[in-house]
Design a protein around this motif. Structure first.
Motif, PDB file in Angstrom:
ATOM      1  N   MET A   1    -102.674 -27.406 -18.782  1.00  0.00           N
ATOM      2  CA  MET A   1    -103.579 -27.133 -17.692  1.00  0.00           C
ATOM      3  C   MET A   1    -103.666 -28.389 -16.844  1.00  0.00           C
ATOM      4  O   MET A   1    -103.557 -29.500 -17.346  1.00  0.00           O
ATOM      5  N   PHE A   2    -103.884 -28.171 -15.549  1.00  0.00           N
ATOM      6  CA  PHE A   2    -103.949 -29.282 -14.603  1.00  0.00           C
ATOM      7  C   PHE A   2    -105.176 -29.160 -13.710  1.00  0.00           C
ATOM      8  O   PHE A   2    -105.572 -28.062 -13.322  1.00  0.00           O
ATOM      9  N   PHE A   3    -105.727 -30.306 -13.391  1.00  0.00           N
ATOM     10  CA  PHE A   3    -106.770 -30.441 -12.385  1.00  0.00           C
ATOM     11  C   PHE A   3    -106.119 -31.209 -11.243  1.00  0.00           C
ATOM     12  O   PHE A   3    -105.619 -32.316 -11.448  1.00  0.00           O
ATOM     13  N   VAL A   4    -106.086 -30.616 -10.057  1.00  0.00           N
ATOM     14  CA  VAL A   4    -105.484 -31.253  -8.883  1.00  0.00           C
ATOM     15  C   VAL A   4    -106.605 -31.598  -7.912  1.00  0.00           C
ATOM     16  O   VAL A   4    -107.396 -30.735  -7.542  1.00  0.00           O
ATOM     17  N   SER A   5    -106.665 -32.839  -7.519  1.00  0.00           N
ATOM     18  CA  SER A   5    -107.669 -33.304  -6.561  1.00  0.00           C
ATOM     19  C   SER A   5    -106.977 -33.658  -5.253  1.00  0.00           C
ATOM     20  O   SER A   5    -106.089 -34.516  -5.224  1.00  0.00           O
ATOM     21  N   LEU A   6    -107.360 -32.966  -4.191  1.00  0.00           N
ATOM     22  CA  LEU A   6    -106.860 -33.261  -2.854  1.00  0.00           C
ATOM     23  C   LEU A   6    -107.943 -34.036  -2.103  1.00  0.00           C
ATOM     24  O   LEU A   6    -109.103 -33.626  -2.099  1.00  0.00           O
ATOM     25  N   THR A   7    -107.565 -35.140  -1.474  1.00  0.00           N
ATOM     26  CA  THR A   7    -108.500 -35.947  -0.704  1.00  0.00           C
ATOM     27  C   THR A   7    -107.926 -36.132   0.696  1.00  0.00           C
ATOM     28  O   THR A   7    -106.797 -36.626   0.840  1.00  0.00           O
ATOM     29  N   TYR A   8    -108.695 -35.712   1.693  1.00  0.00           N
ATOM     30  CA  TYR A   8    -108.220 -35.815   3.069  1.00  0.00           C
ATOM     31  C   TYR A   8    -107.977 -37.264   3.458  1.00  0.00           C
ATOM     32  O   TYR A   8    -108.782 -38.145   3.150  1.00  0.00           O
ATOM     33  N   ARG A   9    -106.878 -37.495   4.166  1.00  0.00           N
ATOM     34  CA  ARG A   9    -106.500 -38.812   4.675  1.00  0.00           C
ATOM     35  C   ARG A   9    -106.891 -38.973   6.133  1.00  0.00           C
ATOM     36  O   ARG A   9    -106.839 -40.080   6.669  1.00  0.00           O
ATOM     37  N   VAL A  10    -107.217 -37.849   6.766  1.00  0.00           N
ATOM     38  CA  VAL A  10    -107.490 -37.823   8.210  1.00  0.00           C
ATOM     39  C   VAL A  10    -108.831 -37.126   8.437  1.00  0.00           C
ATOM     40  O   VAL A  10    -109.339 -36.437   7.536  1.00  0.00           O
ATOM     41  N   PRO A  11    -109.396 -37.248   9.627  1.00  0.00           N
ATOM     42  CA  PRO A  11    -110.649 -36.542   9.918  1.00  0.00           C
ATOM     43  C   PRO A  11    -110.481 -35.026   9.792  1.00  0.00           C
ATOM     44  O   PRO A  11    -109.392 -34.476   9.998  1.00  0.00           O
ATOM     45  N   LEU A  12    -111.576 -34.359   9.444  1.00  0.00           N
ATOM     46  CA  LEU A  12    -111.587 -32.911   9.248  1.00  0.00           C
ATOM     47  C   LEU A  12    -111.038 -32.162  10.460  1.00  0.00           C
ATOM     48  O   LEU A  12    -110.383 -31.130  10.306  1.00  0.00           O
ATOM     49  N   GLU A  13    -111.250 -32.697  11.652  1.00  0.00           N
ATOM     50  CA  GLU A  13    -110.762 -32.051  12.871  1.00  0.00           C
ATOM     51  C   GLU A  13    -109.236 -31.942  12.873  1.00  0.00           C
ATOM     52  O   GLU A  13    -108.678 -31.039  13.493  1.00  0.00           O
ATOM     53  N   GLU A  14    -108.563 -32.854  12.197  1.00  0.00           N
ATOM     54  CA  GLU A  14    -107.100 -32.805  12.106  1.00  0.00           C
ATOM     55  C   GLU A  14    -106.638 -31.886  10.986  1.00  0.00           C
ATOM     56  O   GLU A  14    -105.495 -31.410  11.009  1.00  0.00           O
TER      57      GLU A  14
END
Length: 94
Positions: A1-14
């Motif tokens: 099983m995997f937990f994947v964490s995505l973290t934005y590198r750019v502002p939400l508008e992009e």
């Protein structure tokens, strides 16, 4: 099983213009049985995905995400073994 964490590198508008493609990508891998659950982080700085299968397959799936293709988010994969789950969540142990 995997937990994947995505973290934005750019502002939400992009990020927003790519959200529909990201949602289609998620559906593709839910349908394939790779993804089990997903959602936004609170506060909205990215998202998380619970996935199963082989790590190499997961890495290939993640490379297809519009967020990865357009370099909008960083991705961290944490592999773990579920030893205990509440009733109704036994599938997490497989």
């Amino acid at each position: 099983m995997f937990f994947v964490s995505l973290t934005y590198r750019v502002p939400l508008e992009e990020v927003e213009p790519h959200m529909a493609g990201h949602m289609e990508w998620l559906k593709k891998y839910y349908d394939a049985g790779v993804f089990m659950a997903s959602g936004r982080k609170v506060p909205r700085t990215g998202g998380v995905i619970f996935a199963r299968g082989e790590r190499a397959v997961l890495e290939a799936c993640l490379a297809e995400d519009p967020f990865a293709i357009h370099k909008l988010a960083d991705c961290e994969i944490v592999e773990f073994s579920v030893s205990t789950a509440i009733p109704g969540m036994e599938a997490l142990k497989s």
